[in-house]
Design a protein around this motif. Structure first.
Motif, mmCIF file in Angstrom:
data_model
loop_
_atom_site.group_PDB
_atom_site.id
_atom_site.type_symbol
_atom_site.label_atom_id
_atom_site.label_comp_id
_atom_site.label_asym_id
_atom_site.label_seq_id
_atom_site.Cartn_x
_atom_site.Cartn_y
_atom_site.Cartn_z
ATOM 1 N N GLY A 258 28.566 -35.691 -4.923
ATOM 2 C CA GLY A 258 28.072 -34.674 -4.000
ATOM 3 C C GLY A 258 28.249 -34.985 -2.539
ATOM 4 O O GLY A 258 28.504 -34.080 -1.742
ATOM 5 N N VAL A 259 28.110 -36.257 -2.133
ATOM 6 C CA VAL A 259 28.176 -36.596 -0.701
ATOM 7 C C VAL A 259 28.968 -37.896 -0.534
ATOM 8 O O VAL A 259 28.398 -38.957 -0.288
ATOM 9 C CB VAL A 259 26.769 -36.730 -0.074
ATOM 10 C CG1 VAL A 259 26.872 -36.851 1.447
ATOM 11 C CG2 VAL A 259 25.892 -35.538 -0.422
ATOM 12 N N THR A 288 30.820 -28.076 -7.828
ATOM 13 C CA THR A 288 30.245 -28.851 -6.727
ATOM 14 C C THR A 288 28.779 -29.153 -7.008
ATOM 15 O O THR A 288 28.096 -28.424 -7.722
ATOM 16 C CB THR A 288 30.343 -28.095 -5.393
ATOM 17 O OG1 THR A 288 29.716 -26.825 -5.517
ATOM 18 C CG2 THR A 288 31.795 -27.910 -4.979
ATOM 19 N N ALA A 289 28.308 -30.242 -6.417
ATOM 20 C CA ALA A 289 26.924 -30.667 -6.619
ATOM 21 C C ALA A 289 26.012 -30.238 -5.487
ATOM 22 O O ALA A 289 24.817 -30.030 -5.704
ATOM 23 C CB ALA A 289 26.864 -32.194 -6.771
ATOM 24 N N ALA A 290 26.542 -30.127 -4.283
ATOM 25 C CA ALA A 290 25.715 -29.864 -3.098
ATOM 26 C C ALA A 290 25.836 -28.402 -2.687
ATOM 27 O O ALA A 290 26.948 -27.897 -2.490
ATOM 28 C CB ALA A 290 26.139 -30.773 -1.950
ATOM 29 N N TYR A 291 24.710 -27.729 -2.522
ATOM 30 C CA TYR A 291 24.736 -26.320 -2.122
ATOM 31 C C TYR A 291 25.369 -26.152 -0.739
ATOM 32 O O TYR A 291 25.903 -25.086 -0.405
ATOM 33 C CB TYR A 291 23.324 -25.729 -2.134
ATOM 34 C CG TYR A 291 22.402 -26.280 -1.065
ATOM 35 C CD1 TYR A 291 22.340 -25.713 0.200
ATOM 36 C CD2 TYR A 291 21.587 -27.379 -1.326
ATOM 37 C CE1 TYR A 291 21.511 -26.218 1.181
ATOM 38 C CE2 TYR A 291 20.751 -27.899 -0.348
ATOM 39 C CZ TYR A 291 20.713 -27.313 0.895
ATOM 40 O OH TYR A 291 19.895 -27.835 1.873
ATOM 41 N N ASP A 293 27.969 -27.839 0.363
ATOM 42 C CA ASP A 293 29.403 -28.137 0.324
ATOM 43 C C ASP A 293 30.157 -26.822 0.147
ATOM 44 O O ASP A 293 30.694 -26.531 -0.926
ATOM 45 C CB ASP A 293 29.705 -29.117 -0.806
ATOM 46 C CG ASP A 293 31.146 -29.626 -0.786
ATOM 47 O OD1 ASP A 293 31.909 -29.211 0.116
ATOM 48 O OD2 ASP A 293 31.503 -30.411 -1.680
ATOM 49 N N GLN A 294 30.200 -26.039 1.207
ATOM 50 C CA GLN A 294 30.722 -24.674 1.119
ATOM 51 C C GLN A 294 32.222 -24.629 0.836
ATOM 52 O O GLN A 294 32.713 -23.670 0.239
ATOM 53 C CB GLN A 294 30.419 -23.920 2.427
ATOM 54 C CG GLN A 294 28.941 -23.814 2.749
ATOM 55 C CD GLN A 294 28.169 -22.970 1.756
ATOM 56 O OE1 GLN A 294 28.696 -22.032 1.186
ATOM 57 N NE2 GLN A 294 26.912 -23.326 1.506
ATOM 58 N N TYR A 298 33.882 -32.047 -1.775
ATOM 59 C CA TYR A 298 33.541 -33.092 -2.729
ATOM 60 C C TYR A 298 33.327 -32.530 -4.139
ATOM 61 O O TYR A 298 32.504 -33.031 -4.907
ATOM 62 C CB TYR A 298 32.284 -33.841 -2.262
ATOM 63 C CG TYR A 298 32.467 -34.574 -0.948
ATOM 64 C CD1 TYR A 298 33.677 -35.164 -0.611
ATOM 65 C CD2 TYR A 298 31.415 -34.672 -0.037
ATOM 66 C CE1 TYR A 298 33.834 -35.829 0.596
ATOM 67 C CE2 TYR A 298 31.562 -35.354 1.170
ATOM 68 C CZ TYR A 298 32.782 -35.923 1.480
ATOM 69 O OH TYR A 298 32.934 -36.590 2.665
ATOM 70 N N ALA A 299 34.064 -31.475 -4.462
ATOM 71 C CA ALA A 299 34.018 -30.922 -5.816
ATOM 72 C C ALA A 299 34.467 -31.983 -6.818
ATOM 73 O O ALA A 299 35.150 -32.957 -6.469
ATOM 74 C CB ALA A 299 34.911 -29.691 -5.913
#
Length: 468
Positions: A258-259, A288-291, A293-294, A298-299
């Motif tokens: 995610g990051v 993707t893990a992070a909302y 990460d538009q 980091y998919a």
């Protein structure tokens, strides 16, 4: 089967002392209103001689942060910079954590105890330096399952609830608070080198390179590698090897960090700092893990690219010490090393003896195709096909050409269904038991099942010429 981590006596050793004046700031922990022990990892505490601590002493050391005997006298907040979603940020560092202790395990390996949620530091900026209890629970789950699936990961060592109410935008507030301790093989990041480049401190960077080579040794560069006798080049090769294997391990685990910022990249290739992580509900490179990460930077399917890019930022920093050519030569190894690692780890997770690069790469491709077309959840796919069983069509033909490893199906785990997984609905259910009823038993039961899954998988096959 995978052996239990080996117990060892307590052996403090603090080589960080030689770097602390310019690598870190001395800080103090927060004074928490409560210290309620919620999780202690005696399995890994035994590896550094700390499993015998009484509950009172455990809380004093890992909730009140009384120094361990003959160890770091005062906590150290490490200084670093980093690219965050590829935007360089010089205003970061340990903002809610610190290095608390260093010690050797039974194999002589240097390990760090570091914190998360231990209070403010000079790098906290406007944040409160705290950690939510839910965040700590999520890190327990992430590290336990990653370890079971052969990923080189930090270990969640301790979680203590601290009795504060925290305001958070991404969790129902007020949120319960905690302080967490993790056991890691180093806290030196790619961002640590980036900071020294910006600060124009080549002598300190050379010292940090020497520290990393001495404390976290790896195999030497290839015989034909240019500049292979230079310390900076040796470190670059080691980092590329470790990051390529880390990227492959994420993919085989079906895990999305995610990051993957450079300040979250440990120079040892050990994964750590789990925020918005996810496991795949189905094989989807774009997941993707992070909302936030538009762009999908980091998919899931872009994680190898992200780690390769981060290695490039280490190379940029190390240009302060050496020429570009040998660093580029090291970078060019990432792709082949990643391909070797994913094939090796894929066979390991399927319980199959590798057949060679061409056949193993074909197996990976056919498996990915089968997962996409059959909408398989990865944990279920690997469980179903363990030891070469259950194959259909093209994949079935490929599996028939493989030999199962001797212990591929001997553990009872492979006769159980469904296999262990870590999808977000289950994570929320486990947390709800704690949030609504203060019931920790479902979490402890889950950890026990994850450790059984790790035992069933056994040790990851080592690369050719390496040992585990």
């Amino acid at each position: 089967m995978r052996p239990e981590p080996q117990a060892a006596s307590y052996h403090p050793d603090t080589p960080i002392d030689s770097l602390a004046d310019w690598l870190a700031d001395s800080v103090e922990s927060a004074d928490f209103p409560e210290t309620i022990l919620r999780f202690r990892n005696d399995r890994h505490a035994a590896t550094v001689g700390l499993a015998g601590l009484s509950e009172d002493k455990w809380i004093r050391h890992f909730g009140r942060f009384e120094p361990l005997r003959d160890n770091v006298p005062q906590p150290l907040a490490l200084r670093y910079h980093g690219h965050q979603f590829r935007v360089f940020n010089p205003d970061i560092g340990d903002g809610r954590g610190f290095l608390f202790a260093q010690m050797r395990d039974g194999a002589g390996r240097l390990l760090d105890l570091g914190t998360k949620g231990s209070g403010t530091t000079p790098y906290s900026r406007t944040a409160d330096g705290r950690l939510t209890l839910k965040g700590a629970v999520r890190e327990i789950l992430a590290t336990e399952f990653l370890e079971a699936l052969g990923v080189n990961t930090s270990k969640t060592f301790s979680v203590i609830e601290t009795g504060e109410e925290l305001e958070r935008n991404d969790e129902p507030s007020p949120a319960r608070s905690a302080v967490m301790v993790r056991l890691s093989h180093s806290h030196i990041r790619i961002g640590s080198f980036q900071r020294l480049l910006v600060m124009e401190e080549p002598e300190h960077m050379a010292q940090l390179v020497d520290y990393c080579l001495a404390q976290f040794p790896g195999p030497p560069p290839p015989e034909d590698a240019p500049g292979r006798d230079e310390p900076a080049v040796q470190l670059m090769h080691m980092a590329v090897e470790r990051m390529a294997d880390l990227a492959a391990s994420y993919m085989v685990a079906g895990f999305v960090h995610g990051v993957l910022n450079t300040d979250n990249m440990n120079i040892t290739g050990e994964s750590f700092d789990y925020g918005p992580w996810r496991w795949l509900p189905a094989w989807d490179p774009g997941f993707t893990a992070a909302y936030f990460d538009q762009t999908g930077l980091y998919a899931f399917g872009r994680q190898p690219e992200a780690l390769h890019w981060n290695c490039g930022q280490l190379a940029v920093a190390l240009r302060a010490l050496t020429e570009a050519e040998p660093l580029i030569a090291a970078m060019n190894r990432f792709g082949p090393l990643y391909g070797e690692a994913i094939a090796r780890r894929w066979c390991w997770r399927l319980g199959l003896e590798p057949r060679g690069p061409e056949a193993d790469t074909e197996l990976v491709g056919a498996s990915e195709k089968a997962m996409r077309e059959g909408k398989w959840q990865p944990d279920a796919f690997f469980h179903h096909h363990r030891g070469g069983r259950g194959g259909e069509g093209d994949l079935g033909e490929l599996l028939q050409g493989y030999t199962a490893t001797p212990d591929a199906l001997t553990h009872d785990y492979w006769r159980e269904s469904p296999p262990e997984s870590m999808l977000i609905d289950e994570v929320e259910t486990l947390w709800s038991a704690i949030a609504e009823r203060n019931d920790w038993q479902p979490l402890h039961d889950k950890v026990a099942r994850l450790r059984a899954a790790g035992e069933a998988h056994g040790e990851v096959l080592a690369p050719a010429g390496h040992v585990n």
